[in-house]
Design a protein around this motif. Structure first.
Motif, PDB file in Angstrom:
ATOM      1  N   ASP A 216      49.267  46.044  47.719  1.00 26.82           N
ATOM      2  CA  ASP A 216      49.840  45.732  46.401  1.00 26.82           C
ATOM      3  C   ASP A 216      49.456  44.351  45.874  1.00 26.82           C
ATOM      4  OD1 ASP A 216      51.134  48.201  46.345  1.00 26.82           O
ATOM      5  OD2 ASP A 216      52.869  47.416  47.417  1.00 26.82           O
ATOM      6  N   VAL A 217      49.527  43.329  46.734  1.00 30.98           N
ATOM      7  CA  VAL A 217      49.285  41.961  46.280  1.00 30.98           C
ATOM      8  C   VAL A 217      47.790  41.688  46.102  1.00 30.98           C
ATOM      9  CG1 VAL A 217      49.563  39.513  46.833  1.00 30.98           C
ATOM     10  CG2 VAL A 217      51.421  41.128  47.318  1.00 30.98           C
ATOM     11  N   ALA A 218      46.997  42.042  47.106  1.00 32.90           N
ATOM     12  CA  ALA A 218      45.560  41.732  47.060  1.00 32.90           C
ATOM     13  C   ALA A 218      44.841  42.340  45.853  1.00 32.90           C
ATOM     14  CB  ALA A 218      44.898  42.175  48.371  1.00 32.90           C
ATOM     15  N   PRO A 219      45.086  43.615  45.499  1.00 37.05           N
ATOM     16  CA  PRO A 219      44.388  44.158  44.319  1.00 37.05           C
ATOM     17  C   PRO A 219      44.702  43.419  43.028  1.00 37.05           C
ATOM     18  CG  PRO A 219      45.247  45.938  45.661  1.00 37.05           C
ATOM     19  CD  PRO A 219      45.822  44.670  46.215  1.00 37.05           C
ATOM     20  N   VAL A 220      45.936  42.961  42.884  1.00 35.36           N
ATOM     21  CA  VAL A 220      46.298  42.204  41.681  1.00 35.36           C
ATOM     22  C   VAL A 220      45.534  40.887  41.624  1.00 35.36           C
ATOM     23  CG1 VAL A 220      48.181  41.020  40.483  1.00 35.36           C
ATOM     24  CG2 VAL A 220      48.571  43.265  41.513  1.00 35.36           C
ATOM     25  N   LEU A 221      45.447  40.198  42.767  1.00 31.29           N
ATOM     26  CA  LEU A 221      44.701  38.945  42.823  1.00 31.29           C
ATOM     27  C   LEU A 221      43.232  39.167  42.469  1.00 31.29           C
ATOM     28  CD1 LEU A 221      46.212  37.445  46.103  1.00 31.29           C
ATOM     29  CD2 LEU A 221      46.615  36.629  43.774  1.00 31.29           C
ATOM     30  N   ALA A 222      42.653  40.241  43.014  1.00 30.31           N
ATOM     31  CA  ALA A 222      41.250  40.540  42.722  1.00 30.31           C
ATOM     32  C   ALA A 222      41.043  40.861  41.247  1.00 30.31           C
ATOM     33  CB  ALA A 222      40.780  41.706  43.595  1.00 30.31           C
ATOM     34  N   SER A 223      42.003  41.589  40.663  1.00 27.17           N
ATOM     35  CA  SER A 223      41.903  41.955  39.252  1.00 27.17           C
ATOM     36  C   SER A 223      41.951  40.733  38.349  1.00 27.17           C
ATOM     37  CB  SER A 223      43.032  42.920  38.882  1.00 27.17           C
ATOM     38  OG  SER A 223      43.025  43.214  37.510  1.00 27.17           O
ATOM     39  N   VAL A 224      42.905  39.844  38.612  1.00 25.19           N
ATOM     40  CA  VAL A 224      43.033  38.627  37.802  1.00 25.19           C
ATOM     41  C   VAL A 224      41.772  37.772  37.941  1.00 25.19           C
ATOM     42  CG1 VAL A 224      44.323  36.486  37.500  1.00 25.19           C
ATOM     43  CG2 VAL A 224      45.539  38.636  37.885  1.00 25.19           C
ATOM     44  N   GLY A 225      41.296  37.626  39.182  1.00 22.65           N
ATOM     45  CA  GLY A 225      40.101  36.823  39.399  1.00 22.65           C
ATOM     46  C   GLY A 225      38.892  37.382  38.681  1.00 22.65           C
ATOM     47  N   ALA A 226      38.740  38.700  38.692  1.00 22.06           N
ATOM     48  CA  ALA A 226      37.598  39.323  38.022  1.00 22.06           C
ATOM     49  C   ALA A 226      37.646  39.105  36.518  1.00 22.06           C
ATOM     50  CB  ALA A 226      37.571  40.816  38.333  1.00 22.06           C
ATOM     51  N   GLN A 227      38.847  39.182  35.946  1.00 21.97           N
ATOM     52  CA  GLN A 227      38.959  38.981  34.496  1.00 21.97           C
ATOM     53  C   GLN A 227      38.696  37.525  34.115  1.00 21.97           C
ATOM     54  OE1 GLN A 227      42.268  41.426  32.653  1.00 21.97           O
ATOM     55  NE2 GLN A 227      42.591  41.926  34.807  1.00 21.97           N
ATOM     56  N   PHE A 228      39.129  36.595  34.957  1.00 22.89           N
ATOM     57  CA  PHE A 228      38.770  35.197  34.727  1.00 22.89           C
ATOM     58  C   PHE A 228      37.252  35.025  34.755  1.00 22.89           C
ATOM     59  CE2 PHE A 228      43.094  33.631  35.458  1.00 22.89           C
ATOM     60  CZ  PHE A 228      43.108  32.510  34.653  1.00 22.89           C
ATOM     61  N   THR A 229      36.615  35.660  35.738  1.00 23.05           N
ATOM     62  CA  THR A 229      35.168  35.538  35.862  1.00 23.05           C
ATOM     63  C   THR A 229      34.461  36.105  34.645  1.00 23.05           C
ATOM     64  OG1 THR A 229      35.350  35.695  38.279  1.00 23.05           O
ATOM     65  CG2 THR A 229      33.185  36.133  37.304  1.00 23.05           C
ATOM     66  N   ALA A 230      34.923  37.258  34.156  1.00 25.28           N
ATOM     67  CA  ALA A 230      34.314  37.864  32.971  1.00 25.28           C
ATOM     68  C   ALA A 230      34.427  36.945  31.767  1.00 25.28           C
ATOM     69  CB  ALA A 230      34.976  39.213  32.679  1.00 25.28           C
ATOM     70  N   VAL A 231      35.607  36.353  31.603  1.00 24.16           N
ATOM     71  CA  VAL A 231      35.802  35.425  30.488  1.00 24.16           C
ATOM     72  C   VAL A 231      34.890  34.211  30.651  1.00 24.16           C
ATOM     73  CG1 VAL A 231      37.451  33.841  29.399  1.00 24.16           C
ATOM     74  CG2 VAL A 231      38.152  36.168  29.998  1.00 24.16           C
ATOM     75  N   GLY A 232      34.775  33.711  31.876  1.00 25.17           N
ATOM     76  CA  GLY A 232      33.939  32.541  32.123  1.00 25.17           C
ATOM     77  C   GLY A 232      32.492  32.757  31.745  1.00 25.17           C
TER      78      GLY A 232
END
Length: 402
Positions: A216-232
């Motif tokens: 539950d926790v790890a997928p959320v962290l990965a999702s947030v990180g990926a969206q930050f990366t896309a924005v970057g």
């Protein structure tokens, strides 16, 4: 089974890829652009194939239970390598050094991917697990090693990428720095992601159950990180595009006074091609500059170099810089020529002019200068300069419309 926490970042990566697709196609031979394309593609594939519905579909299609695990882990390894290669190419160091470092990272993570597949083949995973394979098989020989290897390689890549991003961001400014900082923040989420996974796996080794961290926790962290990366990755080109568009519109608007001054003599109704109002602003600027040059061409017989010299001296005396004084003098000569042509409806000056020279000794360079920048300065002078107002006959008024 809902896979939105995976499909949303996959869609974000797809959007980022679509945003950069034109640049990637134009510069497909550029190692940096190829790295960007590889990273965005792999990131999207990671989340697509890691989604539980996709895992079930792949397992069912291949007939091999849990075969999605090594596929996702290999994609993660490739993604990790692409992140590092991108930053290496982005820094634009010596080409040979850059290629050597990139090859090392690619080779290293290729070995990781091959090892992951070998370990999966050696191990046994008889029960299909869509969300908790890491913890369910945490104590299974070979599968345990496969899990630890992929988490370790992901952690190494996250730490290395953060170090390189922050070092590089400290050396640059503006939108590039903003993009690097956002990418670094996105990569930073790899560390708590791996920590959550490791914690859940180690807990299983000791007979405890902290599976919630992995499922539950790890997928959320990965999702947030990926969206930050896309924005970057989108920030630098988006800011560049917005800045370029703003500059072009500003040029178009500032050319307005000069264009309107010359409109009576430019005969825009005779254009071979008409530019609609919804055309790209670059085309509209080009058309406006063309109209201005056409208007100046029709005024050459009426240009008065003596008036231009007096206007230049007056502008310098009023405190203008040489460049601004030249723009004011050119604008004064143009506005006086417009009025002189209006006072000569029969075209006597034109008919008596020597086609080889411009009366008064003026030539094209005296008003054209070096390009659009000079036209803009002339246009500003038409609106603001008292020297130009005097050349108009003392009216002191300029058209300030849009």
């Amino acid at each position: 089974m809902d896979g939105s926490s995976y499909y949303i970042p996959a869609a974000a990566m797809g959007a980022a890829m679509a945003f950069k697709a034109p640049a990637l196609l134009r510069g497909r031979r550029d190692p940096l652009l190829r790295s960007v394309g590889a990273l965005l593609t792999l990131a999207g594939l990671v989340f697509l194939f890691a989604a539980p519905p996709t895992i079930a579909a792949v397992n069912r299609a291949t007939g091999i239970r849990n075969v999605s695990a090594p596929i996702v882990y290999c994609l993660l390894s490739a993604f990790s390598a692409s992140c590092l290669v991108l930053i290496i190419n982005w820094r634009d160091g010596p080409s040979e050094v850059t290629r050597r470092l990139a090859r090392r990272w690619i080779l290293g993570y290729t070995v990781v991917g091959v090892t992951l597949i070998a370990l999966f083949a050696l191990g046994e995973t008889p029960v299909e697990r869509l969300r908790d394979l890491d913890t369910y098989y945490a104590n299974t020989p070979y599968i345990r090693e496969m899990i630890v290897l992929y988490l370790a390689s992901l952690s190494v890549a996250g730490i290395a990428m953060n170090v390189m991003c922050w070092r590089w961001a400290a050396q640059v400014r503006g939108r590039l720095r903003a993009g690097l900082v956002i990418i670094a923040l996105g990569s930073l989420f790899n560390i708590p992601y791996s920590a959550a996974k490791f914690t859940a796996v180690v807990a299983r080794w000791h007979g405890a159950d902290l599976d919630v961290l992995s499922t539950d926790v790890a997928p959320v962290l990965a999702s947030v990180g990926a969206q930050f990366t896309a924005v970057g990755f989108c920030v630098p080109p988006a800011c560049q595009r917005i800045g370029d568009t703003w500059h072009t519109w500003s040029t178009y608007r500032r050319l307005g006074p000069l264009w309107r001054e010359l409109r009576p003599v430019a005969a825009p109704e005779e254009r071979a091609v008409r530019i609609s109002w919804w055309s790209p602003v670059e085309l509209q600027v080009t058309q406006r500059e063309s109209d201005i040059h056409d208007g100046m061409l029709s005024l050459y017989p009426y240009f008065d170099s003596a008036l231009r010299s007096r206007a230049y001296d007056a502008a310098v005396a009023a405190g203008s810089s040489p460049g601004d004084a030249q723009a004011e003098a050119d604008a004064a000569m143009v506005t006086a020529a417009v009025r002189a042509k209006a006072a000569d409806p029969e075209g006597r000056v034109i008919s008596s002019a020597n086609t080889a020279t411009v009366p008064g000794g003026s030539d094209a360079s005296s008003v054209h200068g070096e390009g659009p920048r000079d036209l803009v300065r002339m246009s500003i002078a038409l609106r603001e300069s008292p020297v130009v107002a005097a050349a108009r006959g003392g009216t002191g008024h300029a058209d300030n419309g849009p």
